[in-house]
Design an enzyme around this catalytic site. Sequence first.
Site, mmCIF file in Angstrom:
data_model
loop_
_atom_site.group_PDB
_atom_site.id
_atom_site.type_symbol
_atom_site.label_atom_id
_atom_site.label_comp_id
_atom_site.label_asym_id
_atom_site.label_seq_id
_atom_site.Cartn_x
_atom_site.Cartn_y
_atom_site.Cartn_z
ATOM 1 N N LYS A 171 43.656 42.278 46.128
ATOM 2 C CA LYS A 171 43.094 41.027 45.579
ATOM 3 C C LYS A 171 42.270 41.381 44.352
ATOM 4 O O LYS A 171 41.428 42.295 44.393
ATOM 5 C CB LYS A 171 42.216 40.325 46.606
ATOM 6 C CG LYS A 171 41.359 39.206 46.013
ATOM 7 C CD LYS A 171 40.841 38.225 47.037
ATOM 8 C CE LYS A 171 39.721 38.739 47.870
ATOM 9 N NZ LYS A 171 39.065 37.670 48.657
HETATM 10 C C1 R5P Z 1 34.544 37.920 47.305
HETATM 11 O O1 R5P Z 1 34.699 39.128 47.435
HETATM 12 C C2 R5P Z 1 34.899 37.058 48.353
HETATM 13 O O2 R5P Z 1 35.316 37.956 49.298
HETATM 14 C C3 R5P Z 1 35.986 36.023 48.154
HETATM 15 O O3 R5P Z 1 36.908 36.147 49.188
HETATM 16 C C4 R5P Z 1 36.744 36.104 46.872
HETATM 17 O O4 R5P Z 1 35.895 36.214 45.780
HETATM 18 C C5 R5P Z 1 37.645 34.891 46.704
HETATM 19 O O5 R5P Z 1 36.895 33.731 46.633
HETATM 20 P P1 R5P Z 1 36.696 32.911 45.285
HETATM 21 O O6 R5P Z 1 38.021 32.297 44.977
HETATM 22 O O7 R5P Z 1 35.645 31.913 45.614
HETATM 23 O O8 R5P Z 1 36.296 33.892 44.218
#
Ligand code: R5P
Length: 272
Positions: A171
């Site tokens: 991710k």
């Molecule tokens: C950050 O590490 C968090 O784990 C979230 O899962 C990630 O940032 C995704 O969330 P967002 O789309 O709000 O950035």
Amino acid sequence: MDFGIKNRLSRIFSPKTGRTVMLAVDHGYFQGPTTGLRDMENIIPLIPHADCLFVTRGTLRNSIDPRTDTAFCLRVSGGPSILGELSNEDITTSMEEALRLNASGVGMSIFVGAKNEDRTISNLGRLINEAQRYGMPVLAITAVGKEMGRDARYIGLACRIAAEMGAQFVKTYYCDDFHKVAEGCPVPIVIAGGKKLPEMEALQMTENAIKAGASGVDMGRNIFQSDSPAGMIKAVRAIVHRGTSAAEAFDMYQKSRKAPVAEVADARMEKV
Ligand code: R5P
């Protein structure tokens, strides 16, 4: 790749499209009661629209119906709060716990270029060693420190390191020239949404990422902080799984804003 890992990955990535819409709701693990997640009841109507939740064990125990047929990937790293040194994370949830909870994957952050990059990357290696023994896929999250640039060179570096360590998927954040990141990363990439954007911008970012080679999203704030969270997740889903344009998806989102709340909340959508 062994059967267990492939089988679990097929719960996260749709076998029909090879893509995924993950709903990230783990933010509380370091930033406490995040806007949109103060009451986790708010996310319950969104769960049927997600292929997979990205979630902590605390939220699973406290807020999620165990009878759900949506897969989940468990965040297993943590330690520092938003007030501390974020790169000082360690592994906080055991593999035994992930298996007991029936996770389809486990995820942890690495902090490339930050104070504790070496320890977080070593921890990723250790987590993968253990996960391999049990057929558990590992998601490596390339966290970006405040001081780091979000360009294709840096993000490409972080994603490639994660894949070289053996993560089954990564991710990261979308950036200009994202195709260079995707080309240099041999495992599927999902993009985080980042801070809340106007809905059209978030949808355009999703379309751009998919076109540049991303295999889906692990999106949180741009869904649960929207004025129509159900409308947004359905719109994101259409882009990821059906190749709908951002403009068409934005129409879907706008229509859902006008729909009666109960209709939106009750809507269940076929997976794909
Ligand atoms: C950050 O590490 C968090 O784990 C979230 O899962 C990630 O940032 C995704 O969330 P967002 O789309 O709000 O950035």
